[in-house]
Design an enzyme around this catalytic site. Sequence first.
Site, short mmCIF file in Angstrom:
data_model
loop_
_atom_site.label_atom_id
_atom_site.label_comp_id
_atom_site.label_asym_id
_atom_site.label_seq_id
_atom_site.Cartn_x
_atom_site.Cartn_y
_atom_site.Cartn_z
N ASP A 182 1.03 -0.88 -0.20
CA ASP A 182 -0.15 0.26 0.36
C ASP A 182 0.86 1.34 -0.19
O ASP A 182 1.85 2.03 0.98
CB ASP A 182 -0.74 0.06 1.06
CG ASP A 182 -1.98 0.87 1.33
OD1 ASP A 182 -1.18 2.37 0.15
OD2 ASP A 182 -2.95 1.11 2.05
N HIS A 183 1.40 1.76 -0.81
CA HIS A 183 2.09 2.34 -1.20
C HIS A 183 2.18 3.41 -0.14
O HIS A 183 3.40 4.53 -0.40
CB HIS A 183 2.99 3.05 -3.08
CG HIS A 183 1.78 4.28 -3.31
ND1 HIS A 183 0.85 3.81 -3.45
CD2 HIS A 183 1.35 5.25 -3.18
CE1 HIS A 183 -0.33 4.97 -4.70
NE2 HIS A 183 0.44 6.38 -3.94
N HIS B 137 -6.27 3.10 1.15
CA HIS B 137 -4.53 3.99 1.69
C HIS B 137 -5.80 4.96 2.86
O HIS B 137 -5.10 5.07 4.04
CB HIS B 137 -3.94 5.15 -0.13
CG HIS B 137 -4.23 5.21 -0.31
ND1 HIS B 137 -3.23 3.30 0.14
CD2 HIS B 137 -4.19 4.47 -1.73
CE1 HIS B 137 -2.63 3.43 -1.44
NE2 HIS B 137 -3.41 3.72 -2.93
C1 BG6 Z 1 -3.36 4.38 -6.27
C2 BG6 Z 1 -4.85 4.70 -6.64
O1 BG6 Z 1 -3.13 3.49 -5.54
O2 BG6 Z 1 -2.80 5.70 -5.41
C3 BG6 Z 1 -4.53 5.76 -8.03
O3 BG6 Z 1 -5.23 3.87 -7.25
C4 BG6 Z 1 -4.54 6.60 -7.41
O4 BG6 Z 1 -6.16 6.06 -8.58
C5 BG6 Z 1 -3.18 7.20 -6.65
O5 BG6 Z 1 -4.54 7.62 -8.26
C6 BG6 Z 1 -2.92 7.95 -5.91
O6 BG6 Z 1 -1.22 8.24 -5.21
P1 BG6 Z 1 -0.79 9.41 -4.89
O7 BG6 Z 1 0.18 8.87 -3.77
O8 BG6 Z 1 -0.18 10.51 -6.43
O9 BG6 Z 1 -1.35 10.11 -3.96
#
Ligand code: BG6
Length: 515
Positions: free
Chosen positions: A200-201, A263
Amino acid sequence: MSDICPTILPQEIACAEANAPPCGIVVFGASGDLVRRKLLGSVFELFRRGLLSENFYIVGCGRSNFSDEQYRTDVGNAVSESVGDVPPELLRSFTDKIYYIVGDYEQESFYKSIAARLTKLNKVHNVGGRRIFYMAVPPLLYGTIVKGLDSAGLSCPGLPGCEQIRLVVEKPFGADLKSSDELNKIIQKHFAERQIYRIDHYLGKETVQNILMFRFANTIFEPVWNRNFIDHIQITIAESAGVEHRGGYYDKAGALRDMFQNHILGMLAFVAMEPPVSFDADSVRDEKVKLLQCIRPLTEQSVNTDFVRGQYAAGEVDGKNVVGYRNEPKVDASSATETYVAARLFVDNWRWQDVPFYLRTGKRLARKNTEIAITFKKVPHSMFVSAGLGDLPANTLVIHIQPEEGILLSFQAKRPGSKVCMGTLRMRFSYAEVFGGEPPEAYQRLLLDCMLGDQTLFTRQDDVEVSWTLLEPVLRAWANKPSMLYEYKAGSESFPQADRLIKSEGRTWRPLREI
Ligand code: BG6
């Protein structure tokens, strides 16, 4: 309003960044978007920062036909696009460690050729047995790939040293409780839980991790971090981008599955969980799961009052006209998929009983802004009524996740002068000002942790199960009533139905911050 900037003395910074041990990385879906936009740049940055071992290699695997040399050129371009100009010799020394294998995921022979190549590369690069299989492919292929790896003797669960062989799984971890359970059963047939790294980045973002330091490395916040002092908490992930080129995937997922289940709930858990015994994978993840288990269960009835979903219509974002969601490429023209979710949740435990957590995420909103805002209770009685200051604003603590990572604390203070004049002051810590530059891409941290065998910031299967169990009534309610979907104009901050969710309790959403 005024800004007060803190100073951090270098000697006060304790740093425990470790270097990666020797390792081979095998990436499935090697020419896909995620690999080109995020992964390659992140591995390169680890390499440039000297955090990778000399002994590493990457093998790209996929259906597209590349020779090693062609793939190296492609990787070089992808790295330059994501991290900017790089000295050619440095880039070359990185791409020299990159290889490519073309094949069909359905064929066992593909995995046999991967196994044979890895045996050779392990010797050439002297990496020992540590390797990572990274699934940057659509989830439909996960089962086929893990089976293929097992058939070629590449997964070896249960054998001594099997934790040296790791499988990285990208979200979505299923589309509901049943499918995530099925997916998990397939994966766990071939890989043990201690080999599985579910990414989960958001948990790799510096400022999200900082929530844990902020709460548990200081004594002054924990005593007030509860229902006695906190009025409510808002968590926002607002994006100005639309679905871009991912309409095909997104239309089947929607904001609840794409952002909320992972997230948003992950950030909620970090903000609200009890202190873990130590900063190790199981202690942190045990507390995370315990917190998610305390979230008040939803019913189809409560979904009507506590959840709102929306879909963007055409509008203007950053001065440009943009199309509505239903006109995005690969999106069904009559799609009932939500691009916005707002919710009110409660955590039923001693610390948080009756404190509302307002959560929202949406695409094509006015600005990109991710933050966690803690609003404290107002003073019980104002002694400044005679000076016209009967209603004093509440203190707020805002953790800015992106863009412009930092922390902001607002409080009241006297303005200079003979009269009783008060103003709200903001004490601001800016990550960029204090540490210089942007924080590293979340994938860098997560990839490094995976090489080091640290699962703390990766999602455990029971976490996935608890979050899907929580959201099952929402999925059911929305499937039964697709009409519960409101339109909002692209470029808006919010819309009336989402506002009503929070206004019904006399509160308001925080404005999306302008940078
Ligand atoms: C991803 C989603 O996990 O996170 C995307 O699949 C989203 O839809 C993205 O745009 C947002 O990531 P960040 O790091 O740009 O906030």
